[in-house]
Design a protein around this motif. Sequence first.
Motif, PDB file in Angstrom:
ATOM      1  N   ILE A   1    -126.917 -72.521 -37.707  1.00  0.00           N
ATOM      2  CA  ILE A   1    -126.041 -73.283 -36.798  1.00  0.00           C
ATOM      3  C   ILE A   1    -125.217 -72.338 -35.925  1.00  0.00           C
ATOM      4  CG2 ILE A   1    -124.085 -74.892 -36.706  1.00  0.00           C
ATOM      5  CD1 ILE A   1    -126.829 -76.149 -37.415  1.00  0.00           C
ATOM      6  N   ARG A   2    -124.772 -71.226 -36.486  1.00  0.00           N
ATOM      7  CA  ARG A   2    -124.026 -70.242 -35.681  1.00  0.00           C
ATOM      8  C   ARG A   2    -124.881 -69.749 -34.515  1.00  0.00           C
ATOM      9  NH1 ARG A   2    -123.000 -66.994 -39.389  1.00  0.00           N
ATOM     10  NH2 ARG A   2    -120.924 -67.737 -39.908  1.00  0.00           N
ATOM     11  N   HIS A   3    -126.147 -69.477 -34.787  1.00  0.00           N
ATOM     12  CA  HIS A   3    -127.042 -68.993 -33.747  1.00  0.00           C
ATOM     13  C   HIS A   3    -127.347 -70.071 -32.710  1.00  0.00           C
ATOM     14  CE1 HIS A   3    -128.723 -65.403 -36.278  1.00  0.00           C
ATOM     15  NE2 HIS A   3    -127.450 -65.284 -35.964  1.00  0.00           N
ATOM     16  N   ILE A   4    -127.501 -71.311 -33.157  1.00  0.00           N
ATOM     17  CA  ILE A   4    -127.723 -72.415 -32.214  1.00  0.00           C
ATOM     18  C   ILE A   4    -126.515 -72.564 -31.309  1.00  0.00           C
ATOM     19  CG2 ILE A   4    -127.928 -74.934 -32.001  1.00  0.00           C
ATOM     20  CD1 ILE A   4    -129.705 -74.895 -34.510  1.00  0.00           C
ATOM     21  N   ARG A   5    -125.328 -72.566 -31.891  1.00  0.00           N
ATOM     22  CA  ARG A   5    -124.111 -72.733 -31.102  1.00  0.00           C
ATOM     23  C   ARG A   5    -123.915 -71.566 -30.116  1.00  0.00           C
ATOM     24  NH1 ARG A   5    -120.552 -76.674 -32.656  1.00  0.00           N
ATOM     25  NH2 ARG A   5    -118.735 -75.521 -31.895  1.00  0.00           N
ATOM     26  N   ARG A   6    -124.216 -70.365 -30.572  1.00  0.00           N
ATOM     27  CA  ARG A   6    -124.091 -69.201 -29.669  1.00  0.00           C
ATOM     28  C   ARG A   6    -125.056 -69.341 -28.496  1.00  0.00           C
ATOM     29  NH1 ARG A   6    -125.192 -64.517 -32.991  1.00  0.00           N
ATOM     30  NH2 ARG A   6    -123.033 -64.705 -33.667  1.00  0.00           N
TER      31      ARG A   6
ATOM     32  N   CYS B   1    -126.197 -72.020 -27.249  1.00  0.00           N
ATOM     33  CA  CYS B   1    -125.805 -73.158 -26.407  1.00  0.00           C
ATOM     34  C   CYS B   1    -124.441 -72.951 -25.746  1.00  0.00           C
ATOM     35  CB  CYS B   1    -125.784 -74.446 -27.237  1.00  0.00           C
ATOM     36  SG  CYS B   1    -127.421 -74.961 -27.815  1.00  0.00           S
ATOM     37  N   GLY B   2    -123.825 -71.784 -25.981  1.00  0.00           N
ATOM     38  CA  GLY B   2    -122.527 -71.494 -25.379  1.00  0.00           C
ATOM     39  C   GLY B   2    -121.369 -72.237 -26.013  1.00  0.00           C
ATOM     40  N   GLU B   3    -121.528 -72.617 -27.285  1.00  0.00           N
ATOM     41  CA  GLU B   3    -120.466 -73.331 -27.998  1.00  0.00           C
ATOM     42  C   GLU B   3    -119.675 -72.367 -28.888  1.00  0.00           C
ATOM     43  OE1 GLU B   3    -122.658 -76.331 -30.064  1.00  0.00           O
ATOM     44  OE2 GLU B   3    -122.984 -77.534 -28.261  1.00  0.00           O
ATOM     45  N   LYS B   4    -118.541 -72.834 -29.388  1.00  0.00           N
ATOM     46  CA  LYS B   4    -117.686 -71.995 -30.233  1.00  0.00           C
ATOM     47  C   LYS B   4    -118.429 -71.550 -31.491  1.00  0.00           C
ATOM     48  CE  LYS B   4    -113.196 -74.031 -28.983  1.00  0.00           C
ATOM     49  NZ  LYS B   4    -112.029 -74.784 -29.523  1.00  0.00           N
ATOM     50  N   THR B   5    -118.212 -70.282 -31.849  1.00  0.00           N
ATOM     51  CA  THR B   5    -118.872 -69.754 -33.051  1.00  0.00           C
ATOM     52  C   THR B   5    -117.873 -69.205 -34.068  1.00  0.00           C
ATOM     53  OG1 THR B   5    -119.202 -67.625 -31.945  1.00  0.00           O
ATOM     54  CG2 THR B   5    -121.032 -69.192 -31.851  1.00  0.00           C
ATOM     55  N   ASP B   6    -116.594 -69.618 -33.942  1.00  0.00           N
ATOM     56  CA  ASP B   6    -115.639 -69.211 -34.964  1.00  0.00           C
ATOM     57  C   ASP B   6    -116.006 -69.885 -36.284  1.00  0.00           C
ATOM     58  OD1 ASP B   6    -113.597 -71.737 -35.322  1.00  0.00           O
ATOM     59  OD2 ASP B   6    -114.348 -71.577 -33.267  1.00  0.00           O
ATOM     60  N   GLU B   7    -115.533 -69.325 -37.366  1.00  0.00           N
ATOM     61  CA  GLU B   7    -115.939 -69.758 -38.707  1.00  0.00           C
ATOM     62  C   GLU B   7    -115.722 -71.251 -38.942  1.00  0.00           C
ATOM     63  OE1 GLU B   7    -114.964 -68.460 -43.306  1.00  0.00           O
ATOM     64  OE2 GLU B   7    -114.637 -67.016 -41.701  1.00  0.00           O
ATOM     65  N   GLN B   8    -114.564 -71.778 -38.529  1.00  0.00           N
ATOM     66  CA  GLN B   8    -114.250 -73.187 -38.760  1.00  0.00           C
ATOM     67  C   GLN B   8    -115.165 -74.104 -37.962  1.00  0.00           C
ATOM     68  OE1 GLN B   8    -112.254 -74.238 -41.077  1.00  0.00           O
ATOM     69  NE2 GLN B   8    -112.533 -76.411 -40.641  1.00  0.00           N
ATOM     70  N   SER B   9    -115.389 -73.770 -36.686  1.00  0.00           N
ATOM     71  CA  SER B   9    -116.245 -74.607 -35.831  1.00  0.00           C
ATOM     72  C   SER B   9    -117.677 -74.648 -36.354  1.00  0.00           C
ATOM     73  CB  SER B   9    -116.245 -74.073 -34.392  1.00  0.00           C
ATOM     74  OG  SER B   9    -114.962 -74.128 -33.827  1.00  0.00           O
ATOM     75  N   VAL B  10    -118.173 -73.494 -36.774  1.00  0.00           N
ATOM     76  CA  VAL B  10    -119.541 -73.425 -37.296  1.00  0.00           C
ATOM     77  C   VAL B  10    -119.658 -74.198 -38.600  1.00  0.00           C
ATOM     78  CG1 VAL B  10    -121.308 -71.875 -38.235  1.00  0.00           C
ATOM     79  CG2 VAL B  10    -120.075 -71.245 -36.150  1.00  0.00           C
ATOM     80  N   PHE B  11    -118.670 -74.038 -39.478  1.00  0.00           N
ATOM     81  CA  PHE B  11    -118.698 -74.724 -40.769  1.00  0.00           C
ATOM     82  C   PHE B  11    -118.687 -76.245 -40.581  1.00  0.00           C
ATOM     83  CE2 PHE B  11    -116.539 -76.733 -44.382  1.00  0.00           C
ATOM     84  CZ  PHE B  11    -117.359 -76.323 -45.418  1.00  0.00           C
ATOM     85  N   GLU B  12    -117.816 -76.743 -39.703  1.00  0.00           N
ATOM     86  CA  GLU B  12    -117.722 -78.187 -39.464  1.00  0.00           C
ATOM     87  C   GLU B  12    -119.018 -78.726 -38.859  1.00  0.00           C
ATOM     88  OE1 GLU B  12    -115.488 -80.255 -40.485  1.00  0.00           O
ATOM     89  OE2 GLU B  12    -114.188 -78.705 -41.316  1.00  0.00           O
ATOM     90  N   ALA B  13    -119.597 -77.974 -37.922  1.00  0.00           N
ATOM     91  CA  ALA B  13    -120.852 -78.403 -37.299  1.00  0.00           C
ATOM     92  C   ALA B  13    -121.979 -78.437 -38.329  1.00  0.00           C
ATOM     93  CB  ALA B  13    -121.211 -77.469 -36.150  1.00  0.00           C
ATOM     94  N   ALA B  14    -122.053 -77.421 -39.172  1.00  0.00           N
ATOM     95  CA  ALA B  14    -123.085 -77.373 -40.202  1.00  0.00           C
ATOM     96  C   ALA B  14    -122.921 -78.518 -41.198  1.00  0.00           C
ATOM     97  CB  ALA B  14    -123.041 -76.033 -40.924  1.00  0.00           C
ATOM     98  N   LYS B  15    -121.683 -78.795 -41.554  1.00  0.00           N
ATOM     99  CA  LYS B  15    -121.397 -79.878 -42.511  1.00  0.00           C
ATOM    100  C   LYS B  15    -121.838 -81.232 -41.963  1.00  0.00           C
ATOM    101  CE  LYS B  15    -117.507 -81.798 -45.146  1.00  0.00           C
ATOM    102  NZ  LYS B  15    -116.043 -81.710 -45.384  1.00  0.00           N
ATOM    103  N   SER B  16    -121.531 -81.501 -40.695  1.00  0.00           N
ATOM    104  CA  SER B  16    -121.883 -82.792 -40.110  1.00  0.00           C
ATOM    105  C   SER B  16    -123.395 -82.937 -39.931  1.00  0.00           C
ATOM    106  CB  SER B  16    -121.163 -82.998 -38.768  1.00  0.00           C
ATOM    107  OG  SER B  16    -121.578 -82.037 -37.825  1.00  0.00           O
TER     108      SER B  16
ATOM    109  N   ARG C   1    -132.101 -85.220 -35.445  1.00  0.00           N
ATOM    110  CA  ARG C   1    -130.905 -85.097 -36.272  1.00  0.00           C
ATOM    111  C   ARG C   1    -130.409 -83.649 -36.288  1.00  0.00           C
ATOM    112  NH1 ARG C   1    -134.057 -88.394 -39.692  1.00  0.00           N
ATOM    113  NH2 ARG C   1    -134.378 -86.665 -41.147  1.00  0.00           N
ATOM    114  N   LEU C   2    -131.311 -82.741 -35.906  1.00  0.00           N
ATOM    115  CA  LEU C   2    -130.951 -81.328 -35.768  1.00  0.00           C
ATOM    116  C   LEU C   2    -131.425 -80.876 -34.394  1.00  0.00           C
ATOM    117  CD1 LEU C   2    -129.851 -78.673 -36.902  1.00  0.00           C
ATOM    118  CD2 LEU C   2    -132.113 -78.244 -37.899  1.00  0.00           C
ATOM    119  N   ARG C   3    -130.477 -80.683 -33.499  1.00  0.00           N
ATOM    120  CA  ARG C   3    -130.805 -80.294 -32.125  1.00  0.00           C
ATOM    121  C   ARG C   3    -130.495 -78.814 -31.892  1.00  0.00           C
ATOM    122  NH1 ARG C   3    -131.162 -84.706 -28.446  1.00  0.00           N
ATOM    123  NH2 ARG C   3    -130.758 -86.725 -29.440  1.00  0.00           N
ATOM    124  N   GLY C   4    -131.158 -78.261 -30.917  1.00  0.00           N
ATOM    125  CA  GLY C   4    -130.861 -76.890 -30.512  1.00  0.00           C
ATOM    126  C   GLY C   4    -131.817 -75.845 -31.037  1.00  0.00           C
TER     127      GLY C   4
END
Length: 199
Positions: free
Chosen positions: A127-132, A134-149, A176-179
């Motif tokens: 998820i961290r790599h997908i977000r990176r 896609c130009g999205e936040k990759t801080d620990e909290q943002s990645v964790f919340e995205a992975a959880k959802s 259900r899993l994009r990117g």
Amino acid sequence: DLLRAVASQIQLTESERIYCAKLFQKYADPLNYSRSINSIFLNKTTFSELMVSLGVNPKYIIQYFNVFRFQHTEQIIFSEFLLGVMLMDETTPHDGPAGQLRLQYIFKIYDLNDDQQIGSDEFIHMIRHIRRACGEKTDEQSVFEAAKSKAALMLPEGTRNSFNFNEFVNAVLNKRLRGTSKLFRLPISALGRSSSSSS
């Protein structure tokens, strides 16, 4: 034949195959003995050097080496290299025969402990790599919340914290899993293609 199916889907030209073969030979046969393309290979060191030249982060090259080795030897022959870089090319679609193989390679890359499951830490890594990408936040909290959802969508029963390859494919196909189309891509084409024509 997987190589032929992917080459047909991406409309690989003879000049692109030759471009890739010359790149392969440059690293597999550096002393230019002019040996046949079928008699030379890349080892971990030469594969690493070649992939770095294509813009790949050195941290991930060992994982790429392991998924490129279709015949599971300690070396990579040209057909394995060509298939891998075709799948990684930015112009290669994320569906059809190429898309199916891309998902296999992606799953293997993120299955770091090779247990045929993507566990919670491995999924967070993905998820961290997908977000990176896609130009999205990759801080620990943002990645964790995205992975959880996303994990909740993939494993609604909530009884497990890992998923297998079939569950991964179903999640991608059912959106259900994009990117994942952004993962496993080469910054510089090994086929000599322009990234401006990517799909």
